[in-house]
Write an enzyme that holds these catalytic residues in place. Structure first.
Site, PDB file in Angstrom:
ATOM      1  CE  LYS A   1      -2.575  -1.501   3.594  1.00  0.00           C
ATOM      2  NZ  LYS A   1      -2.217  -2.919   3.769  1.00  0.00           N
ATOM      3  CB  THR A   2       3.708   2.382   2.138  1.00  0.00           C
ATOM      4  OG1 THR A   2       2.944   2.040   3.284  1.00  0.00           O
ATOM      5  CG2 THR A   2       4.430   3.678   2.384  1.00  0.00           C
TER       6      THR A   2
ATOM      7  CG  ASP B   1      -0.290   3.267   7.056  1.00  0.00           C
ATOM      8  OD1 ASP B   1      -1.130   2.529   6.513  1.00  0.00           O
ATOM      9  OD2 ASP B   1       0.786   2.848   7.510  1.00  0.00           O
TER      10      ASP B   1
ATOM     11  CB  THR C   1      -5.193  -3.567   8.367  1.00  0.00           C
ATOM     12  OG1 THR C   1      -5.490  -2.792   9.521  1.00  0.00           O
ATOM     13  CG2 THR C   1      -3.735  -3.372   8.003  1.00  0.00           C
TER      14      THR C   1
ATOM     15  NE  ARG D   1       6.519  -3.802   4.855  1.00  0.00           N
ATOM     16  CZ  ARG D   1       5.446  -3.136   5.288  1.00  0.00           C
ATOM     17  NH1 ARG D   1       4.788  -3.556   6.343  1.00  0.00           N
ATOM     18  NH2 ARG D   1       5.045  -2.057   4.658  1.00  0.00           N
TER      19      ARG D   1
END
Ligand code: ADE
Length: 344
Positions: free
Chosen positions: A70-71, A116, A165, A224
């Site tokens: 997302k980032t 976020d 989330t 990640r």
């Protein structure tokens, strides 16, 4: 809790590029992005259309478990739009409208504002954002006391990218103000293999394809995590096999980290073992489980449960979490004999 968790999908200091030997692994351009093809196509079209109109891109809401990009996407969109890095903040930091005023009034035309954990923003900040998102204007209180005056001032057209989330916690009015709302799914092993191969190249780490495939299948569908495992086993490869990542070295390194064949780590297994032993496999409420384990409820809900649900190791029932036969088999624990329903 201070314990480091190598497979945690949350960003940690070791994920950030620090020196030449530790280059950034996240893609910078849309064409470098692997996976999530529908989302990438939607973004590609929206970026191109916005550029043709010389307008900012429409607002984007990205939902899904941590670590799926997302980032990264916020950085890529900002780079594609006006090249300025995104302005980054988070829901918990936005308690009152004043927390947003400085950020909004400093935006340049076409900038990206990334919020976020947008589901954790306070209600009044959420309402304050609506006119900013819709008309690029905000109310500012000038003066105070008896002379207080509210002025509506314009801000530069911008793109809001919200990440969450918890899709379920975004209000209807908020969601309807995003032109694109997309849920990111876990990545397929094939995409994770491509990502791990690309990262190994960037890290200048020679690796057997079977070792990369193993990393892909133990990364819980999360880029990640794949990148973090790769960085971690790199040290092992240097010490044990002249810098080459072989399947053997990988097995040893992951065994030492307590990461099993499915990518579960000690915290996942402790969650399952608690459910199995203390709650006879459930159903058990999340608060009770968190208290028994001495963990934060949010940690369990955001980073432990989504993957266990995805692989069918737990079920969510109205009475709480319940362990499945597959989880018992994986842990090597006998499933308790079903009790007859004691309602009548
Ligand atoms: N690194 C992390 N996520 C990635 C992605 N989706 N594509 C390419 N490289 C990545």
């Amino acid at each position: 809790m201070a314990r480091e968790r190598i497979i945690s999908a949350n960003e940690q200091p070791q994920d950030l590029p620090q020196e030449a030997a530790n280059p950034a692994l996240r893609p910078r351009k849309l064409h470098e992005y692997i996976g999530q093809p529908e989302l990438i196509e939607r973004i590609r079209i929206a970026v191109e259309a916005a550029k043709k109109r010389s307008e900012p891109m429409e607002h984007v809401l990205l939902s899904g478990p941590p670590g799926l990009g997302k980032t990264t996407l916020a950085h890529i969109i900002a780079d594609e739009m006006n090249g300025n890095p995104p302005k980054i903040t988070s829901g918990p930091a936005l308690v009152k409208p004043a927390d947003l005023v400085g950020i909004l009034t400093n935006l340049k035309h076409g900038d990206v504002l990334f919020i976020d954990e947008i589901h954790r923003m306070s209600h009044i900040v959420e309402e304050y954002l609506y006119p900013a998102m819709e008309n690029y204007s905000i109310d500012v209180v000038m003066d105070s006391g008896a002379h207080a005056q509210v002025m509506n001032i314009p801000i530069q057209p911008f793109t809001l990218i919200g990440a969450t989330t918890r899709t379920g916690l975004i209000s209807g009015p908020m969601r309807s103000r995003f032109g694109i709302a997309h849920h990111l799914n876990y990545y397929s092993p094939a995409d994770l293999l491509k990502i791990a191969s690309r990262s190994a190249e960037l890290l200048k780490l020679p690796a057997d394809s079977s070792a990369l495939l193993e990393i892909a299948s133990r990364s819980r569908g999360t880029p990640r995590v794949a990148n973090r495992l790769l960085r971690r086993v790199r040290d092992f490869a240097v010490v044990r096999s002249h810098g080459k990542l072989t399947h053997d070295v990988l097995e040893q390194a992951l065994a030492l980290e307590g990461i099993d064949s499915l990518g579960l780590d000690p915290l996942d297994r402790r969650f399952l073992a608690t459910l199995a032993r203390d709650y006879e496999g459930g159903p058990a409420g999340i608060e009770a489980l968190a208290a028994t384990m001495g963990e934060e409820r949010d940690t369990l809900e955001d980073v432990v449960e989504p993957f266990l649900l995805q692989i069918g190791f737990i079920r969510r029932t109205p009475k709480g979490r319940q362990m499945t036969s597959a989880a018992y088999a994986h842990l090597g624990i006998d499933k308790p004999v079903e009790k007859p329903d004691t309602l009548f």
